[in-house]
Design a protein around this motif. Structure first.
Motif, PDB file in Angstrom:
ATOM      1  N   UNK A   1       0.789  -1.225   0.000  1.00 48.17           N
ATOM      2  CA  UNK A   1       0.000   0.000   0.000  1.00 48.17           C
ATOM      3  C   UNK A   1       0.823   1.276   0.000  1.00 48.17           C
ATOM      4  N   UNK A   2       2.126   1.148  -0.153  1.00 49.94           N
ATOM      5  CA  UNK A   2       3.000   2.319  -0.153  1.00 49.94           C
ATOM      6  C   UNK A   2       3.243   2.877  -1.539  1.00 49.94           C
ATOM      7  N   UNK A   3       3.962   3.977  -1.547  1.00 55.10           N
ATOM      8  CA  UNK A   3       4.381   4.620  -2.787  1.00 55.10           C
ATOM      9  C   UNK A   3       5.892   4.730  -2.772  1.00 55.10           C
ATOM     10  N   UNK A   4       6.482   4.757  -3.953  1.00 55.34           N
ATOM     11  CA  UNK A   4       7.930   4.769  -4.088  1.00 55.34           C
ATOM     12  C   UNK A   4       8.370   5.871  -5.031  1.00 55.34           C
ATOM     13  N   UNK A   5       9.410   6.570  -4.639  1.00 59.30           N
ATOM     14  CA  UNK A   5      10.079   7.525  -5.515  1.00 59.30           C
ATOM     15  C   UNK A   5      11.422   6.927  -5.881  1.00 59.30           C
ATOM     16  N   UNK A   6      11.665   6.731  -7.175  1.00 61.87           N
ATOM     17  CA  UNK A   6      12.942   6.203  -7.667  1.00 61.87           C
ATOM     18  C   UNK A   6      13.737   7.382  -8.197  1.00 61.87           C
TER      19      UNK A   6
ATOM     20  N   UNK B   1       0.608   8.651  -8.986  1.00 60.33           N
ATOM     21  CA  UNK B   1       1.448   7.498  -9.324  1.00 60.33           C
ATOM     22  C   UNK B   1       1.946   6.752  -8.090  1.00 60.33           C
ATOM     23  N   UNK B   2       1.779   5.429  -8.060  1.00 58.18           N
ATOM     24  CA  UNK B   2       2.338   4.654  -6.957  1.00 58.18           C
ATOM     25  C   UNK B   2       3.869   4.623  -6.997  1.00 58.18           C
ATOM     26  N   UNK B   3       4.420   4.711  -8.206  1.00 58.73           N
ATOM     27  CA  UNK B   3       5.870   4.760  -8.387  1.00 58.73           C
ATOM     28  C   UNK B   3       6.170   5.921  -9.328  1.00 58.73           C
ATOM     29  N   UNK B   4       7.078   6.778  -8.893  1.00 55.26           N
ATOM     30  CA  UNK B   4       7.471   7.919  -9.701  1.00 55.26           C
ATOM     31  C   UNK B   4       8.979   7.891  -9.875  1.00 55.26           C
ATOM     32  N   UNK B   5       9.443   8.094 -11.090  1.00 52.17           N
ATOM     33  CA  UNK B   5      10.877   8.086 -11.411  1.00 52.17           C
ATOM     34  C   UNK B   5      11.308   9.524 -11.644  1.00 52.17           C
ATOM     35  N   UNK B   6      12.302   9.978 -10.868  1.00 49.14           N
ATOM     36  CA  UNK B   6      12.655  11.391 -10.900  1.00 49.14           C
ATOM     37  C   UNK B   6      14.166  11.605 -10.834  1.00 49.14           C
ATOM     38  N   UNK B   7      14.561  12.834 -11.149  1.00 48.36           N
ATOM     39  CA  UNK B   7      15.974  13.220 -11.080  1.00 48.36           C
ATOM     40  C   UNK B   7      16.353  13.732  -9.697  1.00 48.36           C
ATOM     41  N   UNK B   8      15.358  14.137  -8.923  1.00 48.12           N
ATOM     42  CA  UNK B   8      15.652  14.670  -7.593  1.00 48.12           C
ATOM     43  C   UNK B   8      14.688  14.073  -6.574  1.00 48.12           C
ATOM     44  N   UNK B   9      15.024  14.160  -5.296  1.00 52.26           N
ATOM     45  CA  UNK B   9      14.231  13.507  -4.255  1.00 52.26           C
ATOM     46  C   UNK B   9      13.029  14.301  -3.763  1.00 52.26           C
ATOM     47  N   UNK B  10      12.281  14.897  -4.663  1.00 52.84           N
ATOM     48  CA  UNK B  10      11.058  15.620  -4.317  1.00 52.84           C
ATOM     49  C   UNK B  10       9.866  14.714  -4.662  1.00 52.84           C
TER      50      UNK B  10
ATOM     51  N   UNK C   1       4.321  -2.713 -13.311  1.00 49.33           N
ATOM     52  CA  UNK C   1       4.166  -1.858 -12.144  1.00 49.33           C
ATOM     53  C   UNK C   1       3.742  -0.479 -12.629  1.00 49.33           C
ATOM     54  N   UNK C   2       2.582  -0.016 -12.189  1.00 49.07           N
ATOM     55  CA  UNK C   2       2.096   1.302 -12.589  1.00 49.07           C
ATOM     56  C   UNK C   2       3.057   2.369 -12.081  1.00 49.07           C
ATOM     57  N   UNK C   3       3.407   3.291 -12.963  1.00 50.09           N
ATOM     58  CA  UNK C   3       4.414   4.302 -12.631  1.00 50.09           C
ATOM     59  C   UNK C   3       4.416   5.396 -13.693  1.00 50.09           C
TER      60      UNK C   3
ATOM     61  N   UNK D   1      -0.112  13.825 -13.986  1.00 53.05           N
ATOM     62  CA  UNK D   1      -0.642  12.888 -12.997  1.00 53.05           C
ATOM     63  C   UNK D   1       0.370  12.385 -11.992  1.00 53.05           C
ATOM     64  N   UNK D   2       1.450  13.119 -11.774  1.00 55.23           N
ATOM     65  CA  UNK D   2       2.500  12.659 -10.855  1.00 55.23           C
ATOM     66  C   UNK D   2       1.947  12.281  -9.484  1.00 55.23           C
ATOM     67  N   UNK D   3       1.049  13.086  -8.942  1.00 59.40           N
ATOM     68  CA  UNK D   3       0.549  12.864  -7.597  1.00 59.40           C
ATOM     69  C   UNK D   3      -0.227  11.558  -7.470  1.00 59.40           C
TER      70      UNK D   3
END
Length: 146
Positions: A28-33, A70-79, A57-59, A66-68
Protein backbone atom coordinates in the motif's frame (compact mmCIF):
# COMPACT_ATOMS: atom_id res chain seq x y z
CA UNK A 1 13.66 5.92 9.65
CA UNK A 2 15.23 2.91 8.00
CA UNK A 3 18.00 2.96 5.39
CA UNK A 4 18.72 -0.25 3.50
CA UNK A 5 22.06 -0.38 1.70
CA UNK A 6 22.03 -2.88 -1.18
CA UNK A 7 25.47 -3.81 -2.49
CA UNK A 8 24.91 -5.03 -6.05
CA UNK A 9 27.46 -7.77 -6.66
CA UNK A 10 25.67 -10.49 -8.60
CA UNK A 11 22.28 -9.21 -9.68
CA UNK A 12 21.88 -5.98 -11.62
CA UNK A 13 19.77 -3.12 -10.33
CA UNK A 14 16.82 -4.01 -12.56
CA UNK A 15 16.32 -7.40 -10.85
CA UNK A 16 16.49 -5.97 -7.34
CA UNK A 17 14.61 -2.71 -7.88
CA UNK A 18 11.56 -4.39 -9.40
CA UNK A 19 11.19 -6.76 -6.44
CA UNK A 20 11.43 -3.95 -3.90
CA UNK A 21 9.02 -1.79 -5.91
CA UNK A 22 6.54 -4.67 -5.95
CA UNK A 23 6.77 -5.09 -2.18
CA UNK A 24 6.29 -1.39 -1.50
CA UNK A 25 3.24 -1.15 -3.76
CA UNK A 26 1.74 -4.45 -2.52
CA UNK A 27 2.00 -3.07 1.01
CA UNK A 28 0.00 0.00 0.00
CA UNK A 29 3.00 2.32 -0.15
CA UNK A 30 4.38 4.62 -2.79
CA UNK A 31 7.93 4.77 -4.09
CA UNK A 32 10.08 7.53 -5.52
CA UNK A 33 12.94 6.20 -7.67
CA UNK A 34 15.74 8.75 -8.00
CA UNK A 35 18.60 8.82 -10.48
CA UNK A 36 20.49 11.74 -12.01
CA UNK A 37 20.89 10.07 -15.39
CA UNK A 38 18.12 10.61 -17.92
CA UNK A 39 19.15 7.45 -19.75
CA UNK A 40 18.77 5.43 -16.54
CA UNK A 41 15.37 7.00 -15.80
CA UNK A 42 14.15 6.01 -19.27
CA UNK A 43 15.55 2.48 -18.80
CA UNK A 44 13.79 2.10 -15.43
CA UNK A 45 10.56 3.39 -16.99
CA UNK A 46 10.80 0.75 -19.71
CA UNK A 47 11.75 -1.93 -17.16
CA UNK A 48 8.72 -1.34 -14.96
CA UNK A 49 6.41 -1.86 -17.94
CA UNK A 50 8.11 -5.00 -19.25
CA UNK A 51 10.03 -6.79 -16.48
CA UNK A 52 7.56 -9.67 -16.35
CA UNK A 53 5.30 -10.91 -19.17
CA UNK A 54 2.24 -11.29 -16.94
CA UNK A 55 2.19 -7.89 -15.25
CA UNK A 56 3.67 -4.41 -14.88
CA UNK A 57 4.17 -1.86 -12.14
CA UNK A 58 2.10 1.30 -12.59
CA UNK A 59 4.41 4.30 -12.63
CA UNK A 60 5.45 7.45 -14.48
CA UNK A 61 8.43 9.64 -15.19
CA UNK A 62 8.24 12.79 -13.04
CA UNK A 63 7.03 15.96 -14.67
CA UNK A 64 3.64 14.85 -15.92
CA UNK A 65 0.17 16.02 -14.99
CA UNK A 66 -0.64 12.89 -13.00
CA UNK A 67 2.50 12.66 -10.85
CA UNK A 68 0.55 12.86 -7.60
CA UNK A 69 -1.50 9.78 -8.52
CA UNK A 70 1.45 7.50 -9.32
CA UNK A 71 2.34 4.65 -6.96
CA UNK A 72 5.87 4.76 -8.39
CA UNK A 73 7.47 7.92 -9.70
CA UNK A 74 10.88 8.09 -11.41
CA UNK A 75 12.66 11.39 -10.90
CA UNK A 76 15.97 13.22 -11.08
CA UNK A 77 15.65 14.67 -7.59
CA UNK A 78 14.23 13.51 -4.25
CA UNK A 79 11.06 15.62 -4.32
CA UNK A 80 8.11 13.20 -3.90
CA UNK A 81 5.39 14.66 -6.12
CA UNK A 82 3.53 11.38 -5.57
CA UNK A 83 3.68 11.75 -1.74
CA UNK A 84 5.94 8.68 -1.52
CA UNK A 85 7.28 7.73 1.90
CA UNK A 86 9.80 5.30 0.35
CA UNK A 87 12.74 6.32 -1.81
CA UNK A 88 15.06 4.22 -3.96
CA UNK A 89 18.39 5.82 -4.83
CA UNK A 90 19.07 3.95 -8.04
CA UNK A 91 22.23 5.68 -9.26
CA UNK A 92 24.49 4.83 -6.32
CA UNK A 93 24.57 8.42 -5.08
CA UNK A 94 23.55 9.02 -1.47
CA UNK A 95 21.38 12.09 -0.85
CA UNK A 96 20.62 13.35 2.66
CA UNK A 97 17.14 14.32 1.43
CA UNK A 98 16.38 10.59 1.61
CA UNK A 99 16.25 11.02 5.38
CA UNK A 100 12.92 12.86 5.05
CA UNK A 101 11.29 9.57 3.94
CA UNK A 102 10.23 6.67 6.16
CA UNK A 103 12.45 4.22 4.31
CA UNK A 104 15.32 4.58 1.89
CA UNK A 105 16.82 1.94 -0.39
CA UNK A 106 20.35 2.85 -1.44
CA UNK A 107 21.65 0.72 -4.32
CA UNK A 108 25.33 0.77 -5.18
CA UNK A 109 27.88 -1.36 -7.01
CA UNK A 110 31.66 -1.73 -6.80
CA UNK A 111 32.15 1.65 -8.52
CA UNK A 112 30.31 3.43 -5.69
CA UNK A 113 31.41 1.40 -2.67
CA UNK A 114 33.67 4.14 -1.25
CA UNK A 115 30.81 6.66 -1.28
CA UNK A 116 28.44 4.08 0.25
CA UNK A 117 30.88 3.50 3.10
CA UNK A 118 31.04 7.23 3.79
CA UNK A 119 27.22 7.44 3.84
CA UNK A 120 27.01 4.36 6.10
CA UNK A 121 29.43 5.86 8.61
CA UNK A 122 27.81 9.30 8.58
CA UNK A 123 24.38 7.80 9.30
CA UNK A 124 25.72 5.97 12.35
CA UNK A 125 26.04 9.31 14.11
CA UNK A 126 22.41 10.33 13.57
CA UNK A 127 19.59 9.59 15.98
CA UNK A 128 16.52 7.72 14.83
CA UNK A 129 18.15 5.99 11.86
CA UNK A 130 18.24 2.23 11.55
CA UNK A 131 20.82 1.09 9.00
CA UNK A 132 20.85 -2.29 7.27
CA UNK A 133 23.45 -3.59 4.88
CA UNK A 134 22.39 -6.28 2.43
CA UNK A 135 24.72 -8.40 0.33
CA UNK A 136 24.28 -11.41 -1.90
CA UNK A 137 25.59 -14.80 -0.91
CA UNK A 138 27.16 -17.26 -3.35
CA UNK A 139 23.71 -18.54 -4.32
CA UNK A 140 22.57 -14.99 -5.18
CA UNK A 141 20.22 -14.65 -2.19
CA UNK A 142 20.15 -11.45 -0.19
CA UNK A 143 21.46 -11.62 3.37
CA UNK A 144 21.54 -8.92 5.98
CA UNK A 145 25.22 -8.45 6.83
CA UNK A 146 24.92 -5.50 9.21
Amino acid sequence: MQVDFYHLTQQPLDRVLTRIAERVVEGGGRLLVVTNGEEQRVAIDRLLWTYTPESFLAHALAGGEGDQAQPILIAADPAPANAARNIALADGVWRDEALTFERAFHFFDADRIAEARIAWKSLAERDGIERRYWKQNDAGRWEQAA
